[in-house]
Design a protein around this motif. Structure first.
Motif, PDB file in Angstrom:
ATOM      1  N   ASP A 164       0.818  -1.207   0.000  1.00 14.29           N
ATOM      2  CA  ASP A 164       0.000   0.000   0.000  1.00 14.29           C
ATOM      3  C   ASP A 164       0.859   1.266   0.000  1.00 14.29           C
ATOM      4  N   ASP A 165       1.993   1.225   0.693  1.00 13.82           N
ATOM      5  CA  ASP A 165       2.858   2.405   0.776  1.00 13.82           C
ATOM      6  C   ASP A 165       3.528   2.731  -0.558  1.00 13.82           C
ATOM      7  N   TYR A 166       3.502   1.786  -1.496  1.00 13.31           N
ATOM      8  CA  TYR A 166       4.159   2.002  -2.780  1.00 13.31           C
ATOM      9  C   TYR A 166       3.202   2.537  -3.850  1.00 13.31           C
ATOM     10  N   ILE A 167       1.935   2.742  -3.486  1.00 13.05           N
ATOM     11  CA  ILE A 167       0.972   3.253  -4.464  1.00 13.05           C
ATOM     12  C   ILE A 167       1.443   4.610  -4.978  1.00 13.05           C
ATOM     13  N   ASP A 168       1.429   4.761  -6.290  1.00 18.39           N
ATOM     14  CA  ASP A 168       1.970   5.953  -6.946  1.00 18.39           C
ATOM     15  C   ASP A 168       0.839   6.925  -7.273  1.00 18.39           C
ATOM     16  N   GLU A 169       0.874   8.106  -6.674  1.00 15.47           N
ATOM     17  CA  GLU A 169      -0.155   9.111  -6.926  1.00 15.47           C
ATOM     18  C   GLU A 169      -0.086   9.653  -8.351  1.00 15.47           C
ATOM     19  N   ASN A 170       1.076   9.529  -8.988  1.00 11.58           N
ATOM     20  CA  ASN A 170       1.238  10.050 -10.347  1.00 11.58           C
ATOM     21  C   ASN A 170       1.058   8.979 -11.418  1.00 11.58           C
ATOM     22  N   GLU A 171       0.630   7.803 -11.006  1.00 10.79           N
ATOM     23  CA  GLU A 171       0.399   6.725 -11.969  1.00 10.79           C
ATOM     24  C   GLU A 171      -0.646   7.158 -12.997  1.00 10.79           C
ATOM     25  N   GLY A 172      -0.331   6.984 -14.271  1.00 12.38           N
ATOM     26  CA  GLY A 172      -1.293   7.287 -15.320  1.00 12.38           C
ATOM     27  C   GLY A 172      -1.301   8.726 -15.790  1.00 12.38           C
ATOM     28  N   THR A 173      -0.325   9.530 -15.377  1.00 17.61           N
ATOM     29  CA  THR A 173      -0.296  10.936 -15.799  1.00 17.61           C
ATOM     30  C   THR A 173       0.306  11.111 -17.191  1.00 17.61           C
ATOM     31  N   THR A 174       0.825  10.035 -17.779  1.00 17.95           N
ATOM     32  CA  THR A 174       1.350  10.090 -19.139  1.00 17.95           C
ATOM     33  C   THR A 174       0.468   9.264 -20.070  1.00 17.95           C
ATOM     34  N   SER A 175       0.628   9.477 -21.361  1.00 14.17           N
ATOM     35  CA  SER A 175      -0.196   8.795 -22.362  1.00 14.17           C
ATOM     36  C   SER A 175       0.567   7.628 -22.991  1.00 14.17           C
ATOM     37  N   PHE A 176      -0.117   6.918 -23.892  1.00 13.97           N
ATOM     38  CA  PHE A 176       0.442   5.741 -24.557  1.00 13.97           C
ATOM     39  C   PHE A 176       0.992   4.757 -23.524  1.00 13.97           C
ATOM     40  N   ARG A 177       0.106   4.360 -22.607  1.00 13.76           N
ATOM     41  CA  ARG A 177       0.499   3.459 -21.522  1.00 13.76           C
ATOM     42  C   ARG A 177       0.847   2.063 -22.022  1.00 13.76           C
ATOM     43  N   SER A 178       0.453   1.733 -23.250  1.00 15.01           N
ATOM     44  CA  SER A 178       0.791   0.411 -23.782  1.00 15.01           C
ATOM     45  C   SER A 178       2.298   0.239 -23.954  1.00 15.01           C
ATOM     46  N   LEU A 179       3.045   1.349 -23.938  1.00 12.13           N
ATOM     47  CA  LEU A 179       4.502   1.247 -24.026  1.00 12.13           C
ATOM     48  C   LEU A 179       5.092   0.566 -22.798  1.00 12.13           C
ATOM     49  N   TYR A 180       4.327   0.507 -21.716  1.00  8.85           N
ATOM     50  CA  TYR A 180       4.766  -0.187 -20.506  1.00  8.85           C
ATOM     51  C   TYR A 180       4.410  -1.679 -20.534  1.00  8.85           C
ATOM     52  N   ILE A 181       3.526  -2.079 -21.429  1.00 12.32           N
ATOM     53  CA  ILE A 181       3.049  -3.461 -21.434  1.00 12.32           C
ATOM     54  C   ILE A 181       4.029  -4.339 -22.212  1.00 12.32           C
ATOM     55  N   PRO A 182       4.553  -5.385 -21.613  1.00 13.84           N
ATOM     56  CA  PRO A 182       5.507  -6.251 -22.322  1.00 13.84           C
ATOM     57  C   PRO A 182       4.819  -7.086 -23.391  1.00 13.84           C
ATOM     58  N   SER A 183       5.502  -7.266 -24.511  1.00 16.19           N
ATOM     59  CA  SER A 183       4.949  -8.114 -25.570  1.00 16.19           C
ATOM     60  C   SER A 183       4.864  -9.563 -25.126  1.00 16.19           C
ATOM     61  N   GLY A 184       5.811  -9.973 -24.293  1.00 14.66           N
ATOM     62  CA  GLY A 184       5.862 -11.360 -23.834  1.00 14.66           C
ATOM     63  C   GLY A 184       7.254 -11.913 -24.025  1.00 14.66           C
ATOM     64  N   GLY A 185       7.339 -13.213 -24.257  1.00 20.21           N
ATOM     65  CA  GLY A 185       8.620 -13.839 -24.532  1.00 20.21           C
ATOM     66  C   GLY A 185       9.534 -13.919 -23.330  1.00 20.21           C
ATOM     67  N   ARG A 186      10.801 -14.112 -23.633  1.00 22.32           N
ATOM     68  CA  ARG A 186      11.820 -14.294 -22.605  1.00 22.32           C
ATOM     69  C   ARG A 186      11.902 -13.097 -21.660  1.00 22.32           C
ATOM     70  N   ALA A 187      11.758 -11.894 -22.209  1.00 23.52           N
ATOM     71  CA  ALA A 187      11.892 -10.687 -21.393  1.00 23.52           C
ATOM     72  C   ALA A 187      10.808 -10.608 -20.325  1.00 23.52           C
ATOM     73  N   GLU A 188       9.556 -10.850 -20.699  1.00 27.42           N
ATOM     74  CA  GLU A 188       8.475 -10.790 -19.713  1.00 27.42           C
ATOM     75  C   GLU A 188       8.649 -11.867 -18.651  1.00 27.42           C
TER      76      GLU A 188
END
Length: 435
Positions: A41-65
């Motif tokens: 709970d202490d790690y909740i980010d108040e600024n989460e979502g203040t930027t656009s194109f959030r899909s850039l954070y979503i991993p495609s998958g594979g070895r990296a994910e």
């Protein structure tokens, strides 16, 4: 490779992989989810979502994910695109891959990627599309508009490995050039239930950005024999660029901000089958640094079980959302299949939520393996000539090696040694002549 040699080291790692899901599900899902939510709970980010194109954070998958997205320092397969653009110039093979990631609820991510390497130059391209079904209902519950909200990103990559050699594997530097498009379907007028032309386009957007990365490869604290590096450091600046919105207007609108962030990490293999990765990320809101999102961290472990099967696991903490990922890679001839399961208990209501599947095709190494075999044979021939006192012929053979691989350290050292011996022989002859 003698796998029996490493069984004692592998045993506790395998116990961890197989037992930690049992520990998690020994309690009810709701109880565990509630407990984790309280812990983080202490790690909740108040600024989460203040930027656009959030899909850039979503991993495609594979070895990296599968490694918890702790991949900036490793970047050793085609999933490097999202983590370190310097990765393409150090891959062993030309690769093509298709990724599918079933994300939250009914949203999905599809990715196509290709990468090639010619000597120390790497280049590639990737197309990534995140989409969510869109349905609009009027006040009477009638379906009046349907479509898809989507974010599509196209990436072109190039990288080069400077100072690549036999011992020091070089400094890889790379860049991604990315263009993205956010598509929002048209919606209706609440009074007339008629679709408003270009209403979605007015909220759609295009973006242009770049990633810049560096990757260093060393040999250190290595308890096994291999030419491959066992210690990597990586760093990347992601998503430097701009967003242009309101595509129906002639006035420029750059009010939205990209999710720019810096990532750095380390990858270390202390014994041949095991690789551990660590990563730290720091976002920056370039329009207002005070609203930057907070840091994120992740770690991953890869364990080669057999030559055709690898088990992977990772953990990531971003804001108040801990994610635990388990995955496996199965090689069959020239195709590698990967499947990952991500458990995100603080943002999902059911345990079966995120699964990604990848199929990767090995298209060959452009003759690098055969060339290395030829170089090894030539070097061995030079050693025999050197041992037989045919120093000039040994120098000739080793010099030819340097035409193929200018930084092949054993040949360089051999030439220096042979030249020193020739100089010594010449000096002895001169002294004998004086006597």
């Amino acid at each position: 490779m003698s796998w029996i040699k490493y069984r004692k080291a592998l045993f506790p790692i395998l116990i961890f992989f197989f037992l930690h899901p049992v520990v998690i599900f020994s309690a009810t899902y709701d109880d565990v989810s509630e407990t984790l939510s309280e812990i983080f709970d202490d790690y909740i980010d108040e600024n989460e979502g203040t930027t656009s194109f959030r899909s850039l954070y979503i991993p495609s998958g594979g070895r990296a994910e599968a490694l918890g997205s702790a991949f900036t320092a490793l970047a050793d397969d085609i999933s490097f695109f999202e983590y370190n653009p310097a990765g393409s110039c150090q891959l062993e093979n030309t690769e093509a891959a298709i990724f599918h990631n079933s994300w939250i609820s009914d949203s999905s991510l599809e990715t196509l990627s290709y990468v090639n390497r010619i000597n120390n130059l790497g280049y590639g391209a990737s197309l990534k599309c995140f989409y969510v079904p869109f349905t609009e209902y009027n006040i009477f519950g009638d379906n009046v508009s349907t479509g898809y909200y989507s974010e599509t990103t196209a990436t072109l990559n190039v990288s080069y490995n400077f100072l690549a050699g036999y011992k020091f594997k070089g400094i890889c530097v790379g860049a991604n050039l990315k263009g993205a498009f956010r598509s929002i379907p048209d919606y209706t007028d609440n009074d007339t239930d008629e679709i408003i032309t270009d209403s979605g386009l007015s909220q759609s957007a295009i973006a242009a950005m770049t990633d810049i990365g560096v990757l260093l490869q060393f040999n250190a604290l290595k308890f096994y024999s291999s030419r491959d590096s066992n210690l990597n450091f990586g760093a990347t600046i992601h998503n430097l660029g701009f967003i242009y919105t309101d595509l129906t207007s002639s006035d420029s609108d750059f009010s939205e901000t990209l999710p720019t962030y810096f990532s750095t990490g380390i990858a270390y293999s202390f014994i041949r089958p095991v690789t551990i990765t660590l990563e730290y990320q720091q976002p920056f809101n370039l329009s207002d640094l005070s609203t930057s999102e907070q840091w994120a961290a992740s770690t991953g472990t890869s364990v080669i079980i057999t030559p055709f099967f690898t088990m992977l696991g990772g953990f990531q903490l971003r804001g108040g959302s801990p994610r635990l990922t388990m995955g496996g890679e199965l090689k069959y001839n020239e195709v590698t299949f990967n499947i990952n399961y991500t458990l995100d208990m603080t943002s999902s209501t059911t345990p079966i939520n995120r699964i990604s599947v990848t199929a990767k095709l090995n298209l060959g190494d452009n003759g690098r393996y055969e060339l290395q075999q030829k170089i090894d044979e030539m070097y061995s021939t030079g050693l025999h000539l050197y041992a037989n006192g045919e120093l000039e012929k040994a120098i000739e053979i080793w010099s030819e090696i340097l035409e193929y691989s200018p930084r092949f350290d054993p040949a360089i050292a051999g030439i220096e040694s042979a030249q020193s011996s020739l100089e010594l022989e010449q000096r002895i002859k001169e002294l004998q002549t004086l006597n």
